[in-house]
Design a protein around this motif. Structure first.
Motif, PDB file in Angstrom:
ATOM      1  N   UNK A   8     -28.551  38.686  36.150  1.00 53.15           N
ATOM      2  CA  UNK A   8     -29.253  37.496  35.654  1.00 53.15           C
ATOM      3  C   UNK A   8     -28.722  36.266  36.365  1.00 53.15           C
ATOM      4  N   UNK A   9     -29.575  35.640  37.121  1.00 56.46           N
ATOM      5  CA  UNK A   9     -29.226  34.383  37.808  1.00 56.46           C
ATOM      6  C   UNK A   9     -27.979  34.484  38.659  1.00 56.46           C
ATOM      7  N   UNK A  10     -27.835  35.615  39.374  1.00 57.49           N
ATOM      8  CA  UNK A  10     -26.618  35.851  40.136  1.00 57.49           C
ATOM      9  C   UNK A  10     -26.554  34.932  41.359  1.00 57.49           C
ATOM     10  N   UNK A  18     -25.063  29.375  50.136  1.00 63.68           N
ATOM     11  CA  UNK A  18     -25.352  30.327  49.066  1.00 63.68           C
ATOM     12  C   UNK A  18     -25.847  31.626  49.690  1.00 63.68           C
ATOM     13  N   UNK A  19     -24.978  32.649  49.688  1.00 62.59           N
ATOM     14  CA  UNK A  19     -25.376  33.942  50.253  1.00 62.59           C
ATOM     15  C   UNK A  19     -26.313  34.659  49.292  1.00 62.59           C
ATOM     16  N   UNK A  20     -26.065  34.467  48.004  1.00 68.16           N
ATOM     17  CA  UNK A  20     -26.953  34.976  46.958  1.00 68.16           C
ATOM     18  C   UNK A  20     -27.289  33.780  46.080  1.00 68.16           C
ATOM     19  N   UNK A  21     -28.582  33.553  45.867  1.00 69.51           N
ATOM     20  CA  UNK A  21     -28.982  32.285  45.271  1.00 69.51           C
ATOM     21  C   UNK A  21     -29.920  32.501  44.084  1.00 69.51           C
ATOM     22  N   UNK A  22     -29.370  33.045  43.008  1.00 66.84           N
ATOM     23  CA  UNK A  22     -30.176  33.211  41.804  1.00 66.84           C
ATOM     24  C   UNK A  22     -30.991  34.490  41.816  1.00 66.84           C
ATOM     25  N   UNK A  23     -30.311  35.632  41.808  1.00 66.75           N
ATOM     26  CA  UNK A  23     -31.018  36.908  41.853  1.00 66.75           C
ATOM     27  C   UNK A  23     -31.129  37.529  40.454  1.00 66.75           C
ATOM     28  N   UNK A  24     -32.363  37.797  40.040  1.00 77.83           N
ATOM     29  CA  UNK A  24     -32.622  38.550  38.801  1.00 77.83           C
ATOM     30  C   UNK A  24     -33.146  39.917  39.217  1.00 77.83           C
ATOM     31  N   UNK A  25     -32.348  40.925  38.956  1.00 75.97           N
ATOM     32  CA  UNK A  25     -32.673  42.253  39.455  1.00 75.97           C
ATOM     33  C   UNK A  25     -32.600  43.241  38.297  1.00 75.97           C
ATOM     34  N   UNK A 204     -40.138  52.197  44.976  1.00 75.62           N
ATOM     35  CA  UNK A 204     -40.206  50.737  44.895  1.00 75.62           C
ATOM     36  C   UNK A 204     -39.236  50.100  45.882  1.00 75.62           C
ATOM     37  N   UNK A 205     -39.660  48.965  46.397  1.00 73.91           N
ATOM     38  CA  UNK A 205     -38.857  48.266  47.396  1.00 73.91           C
ATOM     39  C   UNK A 205     -38.667  46.819  46.954  1.00 73.91           C
ATOM     40  N   UNK A 206     -37.441  46.334  47.102  1.00 76.11           N
ATOM     41  CA  UNK A 206     -37.165  44.930  46.818  1.00 76.11           C
ATOM     42  C   UNK A 206     -36.821  44.242  48.127  1.00 76.11           C
ATOM     43  N   UNK A 207     -37.484  43.121  48.387  1.00 80.30           N
ATOM     44  CA  UNK A 207     -37.246  42.404  49.639  1.00 80.30           C
ATOM     45  C   UNK A 207     -36.368  41.185  49.368  1.00 80.30           C
ATOM     46  N   UNK A 208     -35.232  41.122  50.052  1.00 76.10           N
ATOM     47  CA  UNK A 208     -34.348  39.971  49.966  1.00 76.10           C
ATOM     48  C   UNK A 208     -34.622  39.043  51.142  1.00 76.10           C
ATOM     49  N   UNK A 209     -34.584  37.750  50.860  1.00 71.83           N
ATOM     50  CA  UNK A 209     -34.635  36.786  51.955  1.00 71.83           C
ATOM     51  C   UNK A 209     -33.873  35.536  51.548  1.00 71.83           C
ATOM     52  N   UNK A 210     -32.956  35.116  52.402  1.00 73.35           N
ATOM     53  CA  UNK A 210     -32.149  33.919  52.156  1.00 73.35           C
ATOM     54  C   UNK A 210     -31.539  33.908  50.755  1.00 73.35           C
ATOM     55  N   UNK A 211     -30.972  35.052  50.363  1.00 78.12           N
ATOM     56  CA  UNK A 211     -30.238  35.106  49.101  1.00 78.12           C
ATOM     57  C   UNK A 211     -31.105  35.187  47.866  1.00 78.12           C
ATOM     58  N   UNK A 212     -32.435  35.345  48.045  1.00 80.85           N
ATOM     59  CA  UNK A 212     -33.320  35.454  46.894  1.00 80.85           C
ATOM     60  C   UNK A 212     -34.189  36.701  47.009  1.00 80.85           C
ATOM     61  N   UNK A 213     -34.755  37.090  45.869  1.00 78.92           N
ATOM     62  CA  UNK A 213     -35.723  38.185  45.927  1.00 78.92           C
ATOM     63  C   UNK A 213     -37.077  37.589  46.283  1.00 78.92           C
TER      64      UNK A 213
END
Lengths: 239, 358
Positions: A8-10, A18-25, A204-213
């Motif tokens: 939640x909001x990682x 910000x390598x990871x910028x608010x990831x909800x997975x 299912x595939x999740x695409x990351x870009x610039x620290x976000x989903x």
């Protein structure tokens, strides 16, 4: 159903970046998911946070609904999370057998560990190399050894960071088979660059870009997702 | 499961052969006193005692990757514990046990702050070194007669002399003399060696080897590596304390020099000379360096430390792995060369036969 893994909001910042910028997975129990995205999208950083190799700057990580954000790597591992890092992360000075035995012995008594090691050596065709020092093996073989270590701890959630890097076509095919087989007893997240490989294994595939989903969908739809095409598939020429 | 230790153990024997070697060494060590004089018993005893100390350091460095430069802190603490307790109690068994226990507790407390404080390896080395120097200086500063524990005055840099001989636990009227101290030191050294070796064969030891190779990976496999590192640091503190207690028994004397930088460096040097990759290395290194020191002293070379220093530098440059791995390497090469020779001879013989037949 409670997801096996949820963030939640990682957020992870290195200095101002910000390598990871608010990831909800979210990952459902038993699911097999692929993470794709260009270099520097934050996939490896994400994995490292899930296994407490990096402490998050903000946000929460939940395993089976339990907050594990502040736990130690060893605690998270004992909860049933196994990781294969991007660069083979093995015990170079020890033999193949010792590598896998140390992993197995953390979950079994000595007899159980011995048994698990024989089984895994056979399953991964590592038998002939069992007494060789891992540091002297090829890159591909060291990848298998690390796979063996993940199998030995018998996780409920396996995180595999570019498992086919440096493997031959034949090894890649075997890896795909192995991952599908592992998926019968555990949830798996795979970071992968090889689109062909992704297509073979994942629903299912999740695409990351610039620290976000950026997007999350089936491979078929991801392949025609305009944003994804723009940032990734279109420029890399893989698809 | 492991017929042999991994190849990193450059000298590894199958268990049956290893136990035979241990039994032979034990028999030889126990036989030596019957045909040598007291001077030899004294000289060898101190090698065994320093050997125990070197093992406590060499195990951590070579097998776990923790370089403690300050094992002499526990060595000195063990010696002083024996001194103060034996003089106070008038009884030596409990004094010797405390000489093991107190350093172990001290190592646990010190280790807790270092290991759970997540300091890096280099700081671990520096802090252990500083601790031994601080202890040495602290003891040196106890010249004033007010520094008394129980009835025992610590005497600063003069050290404490006239320590009681070790009593037989079940027969306190009997005390150990030079030759008996030899037997005790020898048997304890063998016990420590065998103990460390057994440790390596079990889960605890395997995990320690894993920590040496890749601590992060061991953590990710679910082992809390801090607990393992703290445990081995405490064990090695106890072993160094045992050596210190034996040293006090051997010379009936303790002094701050036990903990100074010179002594601390000697332990590291002994391990380097013998090689840290094996458990035998620290013992062999101690023997060689002690013998060399004694020989330089009597050969009238003068400037013993200078010459010893040069010899050691030469050693490190020529045999960076230590004597034992070097010898094992040479042995393997000789064996391989002999094999080649025989193979060539057989081939030549076969060719000759073929020639003569046709």
């Amino acid at each position: 159903m409670t997801p096996i893994l949820e963030t939640r909001g990682l957020v992870k910042r290195f200095g101002g970046v910000a390598a990871i910028d608010g990831v909800d997975f979210r990952l459902e129990p038993g699911e097999l998911r692929c993470l794709i995205g260009p270099n520097g999208a934050g996939k490896s950083t994400f994995f490292k946070m899930l296994t407490a190799q990096y402490a998050p700057t903000a946000g929460q990580i939940l395993l089976d609904g339990d907050d594990i954000t502040d736990e130690e790597p060893s605690e998270i591992s004992r909860r049933g999370v196994g990781i294969k890092n991007q660069v083979p992360d093995v015990l170079d000075g020890l033999s193949v057998r010792e590598n896998i035995w140390i992993a197995a012995r953390g979950r079994h008594d000595t007899a159980g560990a011995d048994h698990a090691v024989s089984e895994i050596l056979e399953r991964l065709n590592l038998g002939p190399l069992a007494d060789r020092v891992v540091g002297k093996l090829s890159h591909g073989h060291r990848q298998w050894v690390e796979f063996g270590m993940v199998l030995a701890i018998n996780p409920r959630l396996a995180l595999l960071d570019e498992p086919t890097a440096g493997m031959t076509a034949e090894e890649t095919r075997r890896t795909a088979e192995l991952i599908r087989e592992m998926n019968r007893s555990m949830a798996i997240v795979v970071v992968e660059h090889d689109m062909q490989f992704v297509r073979t294994i994942a629903h299912r595939v999740t695409v990351f870009d610039q620290g976000r989903i950026l997007a999350e969908d089936t491979m078929d739809r991801i392949q025609v997702h305009p944003e994804v095409l723009r940032i990734y598939l279109g420029t890399s020429g893989h698809a | 499961m492991f017929a042999r230790l991994s190849e990193t153990q450059s000298v590894s024997l199958p268990p049956a052969l290893w136990w035979t070697a241990v039994a032979l060494a034990l028999a030889a060590g126990l036989a030596i006193p019957s045909f040598t004089g007291l001077d030899v018993h004294l000289d060898l005893s101190i090698i065994f005692i320093f050997g125990i100390l070197a093992l406590s350091m060499g195990f951590m460095w070579g097998q776990v990757g923790m370089l403690s430069f300050g094992q002499t802190a526990f060595f000195g603490l063990g010696g002083y514990t024996y001194a103060v307790c034996s003089l106070n109690f008038g009884e030596t068994t409990s004094a010797m046990l405390l000489a093991i226990l107190l350093p172990a507790i001290f190592a646990t407390v010190l280790g807790y702050f270092m290991i759970y404080g997540r300091i890096s390896n280099i700081y671990f080395t520096v802090i252990t070194m500083v601790v031994t120097i601080v202890l040495e200086k602290a003891i040196r500063a106890t010249s004033d007669e007010s520094f008394v524990i129980g009835d025992v005055w610590l005497r600063g840099q003069n050290g404490i002399a006239g320590l009681p001989d070790l009593q037989v636990p079940w027969d306190p009227a009997t005390t150990l003399f030079v030759t008996e101290v030899y037997y005790l030191a020898f048997v304890l050294m063998m016990a420590v060696y065998v103990g460390y070796r057994m440790l390596l064969r079990h889960r605890f030891g395997r995990v320690l080897l894993g920590i040496r190779e890749n601590e992060r990976r061991i953590n990710l496999l679910g082992y809390d590596t801090r607990r393992y590192k703290l445990a081995i640091f405490a064990i090695s503190g106890a072993v160094a304390g045992l050596a210190g207690g034996l040293y006090a028994v051997w010379g009936n004397f303790v002094a701050p020099e036990m903990m100074n930088l010179n002594s601390a460096a000697s332990v590291v040097i002994n391990v380097i000379v013998g090689g840290k990759a094996t458990l035998l290395g620290p013992l062999i290194g101690t023997g060689v360096v002690q013998w060399l020191t004694a020989w330089l002293g009597t050969a009238g070379v003068g400037q013993v430390n200078l010459v010893l220093g040069l010899v050691l530098i030469g050693f490190v440059m020529l045999f960076p792995q230590g004597i034992l791995p070097m010898a094992a390497g040479l042995g393997r090469e000789a064996l391989e060369a002999a094999r080649q020779l025989f193979r060539r001879r057989d081939l030549a013989a076969a060719a000759l036969r073929k020639e003569t037949n046709s």
